[in-house]
Design a protein around this motif. Structure first.
Motif, PDB file in Angstrom:
ATOM      1  N   LEU B 103       0.862  -1.186   0.000  1.00  0.00           N
ATOM      2  CA  LEU B 103       0.000   0.000   0.000  1.00  0.00           C
ATOM      3  C   LEU B 103       0.895   1.232   0.000  1.00  0.00           C
ATOM      4  O   LEU B 103       1.733   1.392   0.903  1.00  0.00           O
ATOM      5  CB  LEU B 103      -0.930  -0.007   1.208  1.00  0.00           C
ATOM      6  CG  LEU B 103      -1.832  -1.240   1.333  1.00  0.00           C
ATOM      7  CD1 LEU B 103      -2.842  -1.065   2.462  1.00  0.00           C
ATOM      8  CD2 LEU B 103      -2.568  -1.524   0.037  1.00  0.00           C
ATOM      9  N   PRO B 104       0.752   2.077  -1.015  1.00  0.00           N
ATOM     10  CA  PRO B 104       1.744   3.143  -1.232  1.00  0.00           C
ATOM     11  C   PRO B 104       1.780   4.209  -0.143  1.00  0.00           C
ATOM     12  O   PRO B 104       2.787   4.888   0.007  1.00  0.00           O
ATOM     13  CB  PRO B 104       1.318   3.757  -2.575  1.00  0.00           C
ATOM     14  CG  PRO B 104      -0.118   3.394  -2.727  1.00  0.00           C
ATOM     15  CD  PRO B 104      -0.300   2.086  -2.047  1.00  0.00           C
ATOM     16  N   HIS B 105       0.675   4.353   0.619  1.00  0.00           N
ATOM     17  CA  HIS B 105       0.633   5.423   1.620  1.00  0.00           C
ATOM     18  C   HIS B 105       1.071   4.948   2.988  1.00  0.00           C
ATOM     19  O   HIS B 105       1.037   5.717   3.947  1.00  0.00           O
ATOM     20  CB  HIS B 105      -0.765   6.028   1.679  1.00  0.00           C
ATOM     21  CG  HIS B 105      -1.849   5.011   1.872  1.00  0.00           C
ATOM     22  ND1 HIS B 105      -2.120   4.032   0.951  1.00  0.00           N
ATOM     23  CD2 HIS B 105      -2.713   4.819   2.886  1.00  0.00           C
ATOM     24  CE1 HIS B 105      -3.115   3.281   1.381  1.00  0.00           C
ATOM     25  NE2 HIS B 105      -3.489   3.737   2.561  1.00  0.00           N
ATOM     26  N   LEU B 106       1.449   3.671   3.077  1.00  0.00           N
ATOM     27  CA  LEU B 106       1.901   3.140   4.365  1.00  0.00           C
ATOM     28  C   LEU B 106       3.392   2.855   4.298  1.00  0.00           C
ATOM     29  O   LEU B 106       3.912   2.454   3.239  1.00  0.00           O
ATOM     30  CB  LEU B 106       1.139   1.857   4.715  1.00  0.00           C
ATOM     31  CG  LEU B 106      -0.386   1.964   4.834  1.00  0.00           C
ATOM     32  CD1 LEU B 106      -0.969   0.616   5.242  1.00  0.00           C
ATOM     33  CD2 LEU B 106      -0.784   3.041   5.827  1.00  0.00           C
ATOM     34  N   THR B 107       4.066   3.010   5.410  1.00  0.00           N
ATOM     35  CA  THR B 107       5.499   2.719   5.467  1.00  0.00           C
ATOM     36  C   THR B 107       5.711   1.206   5.400  1.00  0.00           C
ATOM     37  O   THR B 107       4.766   0.422   5.516  1.00  0.00           O
ATOM     38  CB  THR B 107       6.110   3.237   6.773  1.00  0.00           C
ATOM     39  OG1 THR B 107       5.522   2.516   7.859  1.00  0.00           O
ATOM     40  CG2 THR B 107       5.864   4.729   6.959  1.00  0.00           C
ATOM     41  N   LEU B 109       7.059  -0.652   7.584  1.00  0.00           N
ATOM     42  CA  LEU B 109       6.639  -1.246   8.862  1.00  0.00           C
ATOM     43  C   LEU B 109       5.120  -1.400   8.925  1.00  0.00           C
ATOM     44  O   LEU B 109       4.602  -2.419   9.386  1.00  0.00           O
ATOM     45  CB  LEU B 109       7.124  -0.353  10.008  1.00  0.00           C
ATOM     46  CG  LEU B 109       6.953  -0.923  11.405  1.00  0.00           C
ATOM     47  CD1 LEU B 109       7.934  -2.061  11.649  1.00  0.00           C
ATOM     48  CD2 LEU B 109       7.159   0.160  12.452  1.00  0.00           C
ATOM     49  N   GLU B 110       4.422  -0.385   8.451  1.00  0.00           N
ATOM     50  CA  GLU B 110       2.947  -0.421   8.510  1.00  0.00           C
ATOM     51  C   GLU B 110       2.385  -1.438   7.520  1.00  0.00           C
ATOM     52  O   GLU B 110       1.388  -2.110   7.812  1.00  0.00           O
ATOM     53  CB  GLU B 110       2.384   0.973   8.232  1.00  0.00           C
ATOM     54  CG  GLU B 110       2.648   1.944   9.379  1.00  0.00           C
ATOM     55  CD  GLU B 110       2.365   3.383   9.006  1.00  0.00           C
ATOM     56  OE1 GLU B 110       2.136   4.191   9.920  1.00  0.00           O
ATOM     57  OE2 GLU B 110       2.401   3.719   7.802  1.00  0.00           O
ATOM     58  N   GLN B 113       2.105  -4.716   8.922  1.00  0.00           N
ATOM     59  CA  GLN B 113       1.062  -4.856   9.965  1.00  0.00           C
ATOM     60  C   GLN B 113      -0.348  -4.994   9.382  1.00  0.00           C
ATOM     61  O   GLN B 113      -1.285  -5.337  10.113  1.00  0.00           O
ATOM     62  CB  GLN B 113       1.099  -3.639  10.893  1.00  0.00           C
ATOM     63  CG  GLN B 113       2.384  -3.545  11.705  1.00  0.00           C
ATOM     64  CD  GLN B 113       2.488  -2.223  12.435  1.00  0.00           C
ATOM     65  OE1 GLN B 113       1.721  -1.956  13.345  1.00  0.00           O
ATOM     66  NE2 GLN B 113       3.434  -1.400  12.021  1.00  0.00           N
ATOM     67  N   VAL B 114      -0.493  -4.710   8.089  1.00  0.00           N
ATOM     68  CA  VAL B 114      -1.841  -4.758   7.492  1.00  0.00           C
ATOM     69  C   VAL B 114      -2.532  -6.112   7.711  1.00  0.00           C
ATOM     70  O   VAL B 114      -3.685  -6.159   8.157  1.00  0.00           O
ATOM     71  CB  VAL B 114      -1.796  -4.377   5.997  1.00  0.00           C
ATOM     72  CG1 VAL B 114      -3.114  -4.698   5.301  1.00  0.00           C
ATOM     73  CG2 VAL B 114      -1.481  -2.897   5.845  1.00  0.00           C
ATOM     74  N   ASN B 144      10.626   2.965   8.236  1.00  0.00           N
ATOM     75  CA  ASN B 144       9.734   4.123   8.068  1.00  0.00           C
ATOM     76  C   ASN B 144       9.721   4.658   6.636  1.00  0.00           C
ATOM     77  O   ASN B 144       9.250   5.764   6.390  1.00  0.00           O
ATOM     78  CB  ASN B 144      10.137   5.232   9.048  1.00  0.00           C
ATOM     79  CG  ASN B 144       9.903   4.801  10.485  1.00  0.00           C
ATOM     80  OD1 ASN B 144       8.887   4.171  10.787  1.00  0.00           O
ATOM     81  ND2 ASN B 144      10.840   5.076  11.363  1.00  0.00           N
TER      82      ASN B 144
END
Lengths: 381, 229
Positions: B103-107, B109-110, B113-114, B144
């Protein structure tokens, strides 16, 4: 190794999505905000009007008012003073009577702030004068003296001791007052005979304020007065004001109509935004489905995104709505009777509508999103 | 870390699988049977249209067979309902796509976690687990970073870490090196094999590339919806 952050939550993910589509989010939020602006601004003005009417009815310890029945608007009420006093004297519950006469005139002077000006005539000896407790100077005593509401004085930059010309006659400002009632605070108050002379309405009054003896039920008394004299309208509460003026109800209807239109327009804006957003994120949503997100979480995500837009739009709309309502204080003429007030219910209603229309608008896009197959994540073209 | 017990238990057991599209006009899988053992690394090869992706879709519960039976870790996937399929994908399977599909808007690390959202544990726990996975794939210094700032190889490493997010027993990679140059692709395969060994997961890789297939314990070649013996 760098320290990881607080961790991803669905809310944070949604915020990132909205932030990523900043222009779209902003424009959609503005679409929602337009309705909220109208709801807050009109609602605050309508609330202010009701509060002012209630203030007029209850001013100076008044318990009720008497007007001419069947008039199209309060300003057209005209009662024969002597005849009406005689009729009211038949009711032993009435302790005190104060006559009042309202009129609209051209604004004195050439400062161009207001095109029309409310003037109110009262007897200096009656209790109605107590509503104009002096802020500066004193009460008027003679027909050549006047007092003015502080809002009028501020607008016209007038001070105690200055002369003012009204309809060809010169009066001395002997006092300013602050009553807390917007009609009064923006008005010129003078001897009732002067208003009659200007209006050419000898022996007439617009209304009476009545003080009642203790333990008297004003509603019940009002019914008896109206039953005996159908030409009179007795008003003990602003909810009865529609007997002589439909302005309050019209303003409530307007707020309702605007709310409804806002619901439709805002929902369409949100629907369009979320539909486009879902269409453009087909692969992303497919990925979410492929990594095990159930359909209901996809639905929740889309609805929460829409709610996020609704919250932003609601907040913007409330801020701009207050700004717009405050602007009415400076508009020519309307400043005299518009003093918007902002009970929490207005903001709750506005935000509630913003959130509701966001949800309504997002339902179909959310269902569409939930139907995206995980296989969409595997398409490479 | 692994939930897998060692031993030759079947990770995937398919019998007489049949899948057709367009009212039976296109037969994607035709009476296909296969077994894949737990901890095995299997490469599935074959020309375009041979049914590789259909097989992968069935094993991941993205699609259902028309007939036959399919069991993955003793779970019968033949007539599994949607909710159970979602749970199966979330808990038992890790997917690596040809394109990273981050997902391009998430880092980085994030993104890892999806798949963890909706699972038990606090957000901070999830974040720490994701950080550990990033460390395992050698990207702890890029946690990040947004996907756009990562190289192709780094993105695929993040995608691998995401596939491991919920400690799956089975990793399916669909042309994982397809968008990478040969050196980066080889490194990615080395990483997958290392993780297979250390985490004892079953690894199924769909690939066109001989180099990738050669690394596998076993290669299954498909042709016209069947296993080409």
């Amino acid at each position: 190794m760098p320290t990881p952050d607080k961790g991803l939550t669905l809310t944070r993910m949604i915020w990132r999505t909205l932030h990523r589509q900043l222009v779209r989010t902003s424009l959609s939020a503005l679409g929602v905000a337009i309705g909220v602006i109208a709801i807050v601004a009109l609602g605050a003005v309508a609330k202010g009007l009701r509060a002012s009417v209630q203030g007029s009815i209850k001013s100076s310890g008044s318990d009720m008012m008497i007007w001419q029945a069947g008039v199209a608007a309060d300003i057209f009420s005209s009662l024969d003073e002597a005849d009406t006093r005689k009729k009211l004297a038949e009711f032993s519950e009435i302790q005190d009577v104060a006559a009042g006469m309202s009129h609209l005139i051209r604004t004195p002077g050439a400062r161009g702030v207001a095109a029309l000006q409310i003037i109110i005539g009262i007897y200096p000896g009656e209790f109605g004068q107590q509503a104009q407790e002096p802020l500066d100077g004193r009460r008027f005593r003679t027909p050549s003296e006047i007092v003015v509401g502080y809002r009028f004085a501020e607008k016209q930059k007038l001070h105690v001791g200055e002369p003012i010309e009204i309809e060809g006659s010169t009066y001395q400002i002997v006092g300013t007052f602050r009553s807390g009632i917007v009609f009064y605070d923006g008005a010129i108050v003078m001897h009732i005979d002067e208003v009659r002379r200007i209006k050419i309405a000898d022996g007439r009054v617009t209304s009476f304020n009545l003080r009642l003896k203790p333990e008297t039920d004003p509603i019940e008394l009002g019914k008896r007065i109206e039953a005996r004299y159908p030409e009179l309208a007795a008003i003990a509460d602003e909810s009865q004001y529609n007997k002589i003026d439909q302005g309050l109800e019209a303003s409530d209807d307007m707020v309702g109509a605007v709310s409804f239109i806002a619901l439709i327009v805002g929902s369409l804006v949100i629907a369009n935004t979320m539909w486009m957003s879902v269409a453009q994120r087909t692969r992303e949503i497919g990925v979410l489905r492929a990594v095990g997100w159930p359909r209901r979480r996809i639905v929740g995500m889309v609805l929460m995104e829409a709610l996020g837009i609704g919250v932003i739009g609601g907040a913007i709309g409330m801020g701009l709505g207050v700004l717009l309502a405050e602007l009415t204080r400076s508009l020519p003429f309307s400043w005299q009777f518009m003093d918007p007030i902002y009970p929490p219910s207005i903001f709750l209603r506005a935000m509630g509508i913003a959130l509701l229309l966001s949800l309504v608008g997002a339902v179909i896009p959310a269902i569409r999103a939930s139907r995206i197959a995980p296989v969409e994540a595997l398409r490479y073209e | 870390m692994s939930k897998v017990e060692s031993g030759p238990h079947a990770a995937v057991s398919a019998r007489n699988l049949r899948k057709a599209y367009e009212s039976g006009r296109i037969i994607a899988l035709d009476d296909l049977s296969l077994d894949i053992s737990e901890g095995e690394f299997v490469a599935i090869c074959g020309p375009s249209g041979c049914g590789k992706s259909t097989l992968l879709n069935l094993i991941t519960c993205i699609d259902r067979p028309d007939s036959g039976s399919l069991r993955v870790f003793d779970r019968n996937l033949t007539r599994i309902n949607d909710l159970s399929a979602d749970a199966f994908r979330a808990n038992d399977v890790g997917l690596v796509f040809q394109l990273h599909n981050l997902l391009p808007h998430l880092t980085a690390l994030e993104n890892i976690q999806v798949p963890m959202l909706g699972q038990s544990g606090s957000a901070r726990d999830r974040s720490q687990r994701a950080a550990g996975l990033l460390q395992r794939v050698g990207l702890s210094d890029r946690m990040n970073s947004l996907p756009t700032t990562l190289s192709g190889g780094e993105r695929q490493r993040v995608a691998v870490a995401r596939a491991l997010a919920n400690q799956p027993r089975l990793i399916l990679a669909d042309e994982p090196t397809g968008s990478l140059d040969s050196t980066t692709g080889e490194r990615l395969m080395d990483l997958l094999m290392e993780l297979r060994d250390s985490m004892q997961v079953t690894l199924i890789v769909v690939t066109h590339e001989h180099g990738v297939a050669e690394k596998a314990d076993r290669t299954i070649r498909m042709l016209d919806g069947r296993i080409d013996d």
